[in-house]
Write a protein that holds these residues in place. Structure first.
Motif, PDB file in Angstrom:
ATOM      1  N   VAL A  11       0.845  -1.188   0.000  1.00 15.97           N
ATOM      2  CA  VAL A  11       0.000   0.000   0.000  1.00 15.97           C
ATOM      3  C   VAL A  11       0.885   1.245   0.000  1.00 15.97           C
ATOM      4  N   ASP A  12       0.482   2.234  -0.750  1.00 12.88           N
ATOM      5  CA  ASP A  12       1.201   3.507  -0.769  1.00 12.88           C
ATOM      6  C   ASP A  12       1.252   4.044   0.660  1.00 12.88           C
ATOM      7  N   PRO A  13       2.436   4.353   1.183  1.00 13.94           N
ATOM      8  CA  PRO A  13       2.537   4.834   2.559  1.00 13.94           C
ATOM      9  C   PRO A  13       1.660   6.060   2.838  1.00 13.94           C
ATOM     10  N   ALA A  14       1.436   6.891   1.850  1.00 14.81           N
ATOM     11  CA  ALA A  14       0.582   8.070   2.041  1.00 14.81           C
ATOM     12  C   ALA A  14      -0.859   7.676   2.340  1.00 14.81           C
ATOM     13  N   ASP A  15      -1.257   6.457   1.968  1.00 14.37           N
ATOM     14  CA  ASP A  15      -2.616   5.978   2.206  1.00 14.37           C
ATOM     15  C   ASP A  15      -2.785   5.313   3.568  1.00 14.37           C
ATOM     16  N   LEU A  16      -1.705   5.144   4.306  1.00 14.53           N
ATOM     17  CA  LEU A  16      -1.762   4.515   5.627  1.00 14.53           C
ATOM     18  C   LEU A  16      -2.085   5.558   6.693  1.00 14.53           C
ATOM     19  N   ASP A  17      -2.913   5.177   7.673  1.00 18.54           N
ATOM     20  CA  ASP A  17      -3.102   6.103   8.789  1.00 18.54           C
ATOM     21  C   ASP A  17      -1.873   5.989   9.690  1.00 18.54           C
ATOM     22  N   GLU A  18      -1.794   6.827  10.698  1.00 18.75           N
ATOM     23  CA  GLU A  18      -0.598   6.892  11.540  1.00 18.75           C
ATOM     24  C   GLU A  18      -0.273   5.552  12.195  1.00 18.75           C
ATOM     25  N   GLN A  19      -1.265   4.889  12.752  1.00 19.45           N
ATOM     26  CA  GLN A  19      -1.045   3.599  13.411  1.00 19.45           C
ATOM     27  C   GLN A  19      -0.560   2.546  12.419  1.00 19.45           C
ATOM     28  N   GLN A  20      -1.140   2.519  11.243  1.00 12.91           N
ATOM     29  CA  GLN A  20      -0.726   1.554  10.222  1.00 12.91           C
ATOM     30  C   GLN A  20       0.708   1.829   9.774  1.00 12.91           C
ATOM     31  N   GLU A  26       7.640  -0.749  12.075  1.00 17.46           N
ATOM     32  CA  GLU A  26       8.130  -1.722  13.055  1.00 17.46           C
ATOM     33  C   GLU A  26       8.393  -3.073  12.394  1.00 17.46           C
ATOM     34  N   THR A  27       7.494  -3.496  11.548  1.00 13.12           N
ATOM     35  CA  THR A  27       7.635  -4.791  10.883  1.00 13.12           C
ATOM     36  C   THR A  27       8.849  -4.815   9.963  1.00 13.12           C
ATOM     37  N   ILE A  28       9.011  -3.771   9.166  1.00 14.51           N
ATOM     38  CA  ILE A  28      10.126  -3.775   8.210  1.00 14.51           C
ATOM     39  C   ILE A  28      11.468  -3.659   8.924  1.00 14.51           C
ATOM     40  N   HIS A  29      11.505  -2.916  10.022  1.00 16.71           N
ATOM     41  CA  HIS A  29      12.764  -2.834  10.765  1.00 16.71           C
ATOM     42  C   HIS A  29      13.095  -4.158  11.442  1.00 16.71           C
ATOM     43  N   ARG A  30      12.097  -4.877  11.932  1.00 17.99           N
ATOM     44  CA  ARG A  30      12.336  -6.191  12.536  1.00 17.99           C
ATOM     45  C   ARG A  30      12.876  -7.187  11.515  1.00 17.99           C
ATOM     46  N   SER A  31      12.402  -7.100  10.285  1.00 16.14           N
ATOM     47  CA  SER A  31      12.807  -8.073   9.266  1.00 16.14           C
ATOM     48  C   SER A  31      14.098  -7.686   8.542  1.00 16.14           C
ATOM     49  N   ARG A  32      14.613  -6.512   8.815  1.00 13.40           N
ATOM     50  CA  ARG A  32      15.782  -6.005   8.090  1.00 13.40           C
ATOM     51  C   ARG A  32      16.997  -6.917   8.190  1.00 13.40           C
ATOM     52  N   HIS A  47      13.285  -4.609  -0.290  1.00 13.16           N
ATOM     53  CA  HIS A  47      13.239  -4.181   1.111  1.00 13.16           C
ATOM     54  C   HIS A  47      13.739  -2.746   1.232  1.00 13.16           C
ATOM     55  N   ASN A  48      14.838  -2.438   0.553  1.00  8.34           N
ATOM     56  CA  ASN A  48      15.397  -1.075   0.579  1.00  8.34           C
ATOM     57  C   ASN A  48      14.385  -0.056   0.060  1.00  8.34           C
ATOM     58  N   ARG A  50      11.054  -0.324  -0.151  1.00  2.43           N
ATOM     59  CA  ARG A  50       9.896  -0.201   0.736  1.00  2.43           C
ATOM     60  C   ARG A  50      10.258   0.548   2.011  1.00  2.43           C
ATOM     61  N   MET A  51      11.419   0.253   2.575  1.00  4.94           N
ATOM     62  CA  MET A  51      11.827   0.945   3.793  1.00  4.94           C
ATOM     63  C   MET A  51      11.981   2.444   3.532  1.00  4.94           C
ATOM     64  N   ALA A  52      12.576   2.789   2.411  1.00  2.67           N
ATOM     65  CA  ALA A  52      12.740   4.206   2.068  1.00  2.67           C
ATOM     66  C   ALA A  52      11.384   4.889   1.895  1.00  2.67           C
ATOM     67  N   GLU A  53      10.436   4.200   1.285  1.00  3.88           N
ATOM     68  CA  GLU A  53       9.091   4.767   1.111  1.00  3.88           C
ATOM     69  C   GLU A  53       8.430   5.021   2.468  1.00  3.88           C
ATOM     70  N   LEU A  54       8.476   4.030   3.339  1.00  2.00           N
ATOM     71  CA  LEU A  54       7.837   4.153   4.646  1.00  2.00           C
ATOM     72  C   LEU A  54       8.520   5.213   5.508  1.00  2.00           C
ATOM     73  N   GLU A  55       9.844   5.193   5.542  1.00  2.80           N
ATOM     74  CA  GLU A  55      10.570   6.179   6.333  1.00  2.80           C
ATOM     75  C   GLU A  55      10.379   7.584   5.776  1.00  2.80           C
ATOM     76  N   GLY A  56      10.357   7.694   4.458  1.00  2.00           N
ATOM     77  CA  GLY A  56      10.120   8.993   3.833  1.00  2.00           C
ATOM     78  C   GLY A  56       8.764   9.562   4.200  1.00  2.00           C
ATOM     79  N   GLU A  57       7.749   8.705   4.225  1.00  2.00           N
ATOM     80  CA  GLU A  57       6.412   9.157   4.616  1.00  2.00           C
ATOM     81  C   GLU A  57       6.391   9.581   6.076  1.00  2.00           C
ATOM     82  N   TYR A  58       7.066   8.832   6.939  1.00  2.00           N
ATOM     83  CA  TYR A  58       7.118   9.210   8.350  1.00  2.00           C
ATOM     84  C   TYR A  58       7.782  10.580   8.507  1.00  2.00           C
TER      85      TYR A  58
END
Length: 87
Positions: A11-20, A26-32, A47-48, A50-58
């Motif tokens: 899912v596009d990180p921009a479409d996730l609510d804060e909790q999601q 948390e999940t991607i960092h655990r699996s890194r 993985h790289n 997806r992690m960049a997408e999620l971290e960028g959105e945060y």
């Protein structure tokens, strides 16, 4: 909220609510570690991305987040400086 998959990248990180978003981070960092050690080159690359997408959105959502002193250069220097107590 529009939840759509983007070419198998989740899912596009921009479409996730804060909790999601936090749960995904948390999940991607655990699996890194396992992905780095045991994943294929393609898995590590995905993985790289997806992690960049999620971290960028945060970071986009929290540009003024506070940093712990121990996670700054000044904090690291303070840890390395000899203390007056040992002299």
């Amino acid at each position: 909220m529009a939840e759509h998959r983007r070419g198998g990248r989740g899912v596009d990180p921009a479409d996730l609510d804060e909790q999601q978003l936090l749960r995904e981070l948390e999940t991607i960092h655990r699996s890194r570690h396992d992905t780095l050690l045991y994943g294929s080159a393609a898995a590590l690359s995905a993985h790289n991305v997806r992690m960049a997408e999620l971290e960028g959105e945060y970071l986009r959502r929290h540009p003024q987040r506070s940093a712990a002193l121990g996670r700054t250069r000044a904090g690291a220097r303070a840890r390395q400086a000899p203390s007056d107590e040992s002299a």
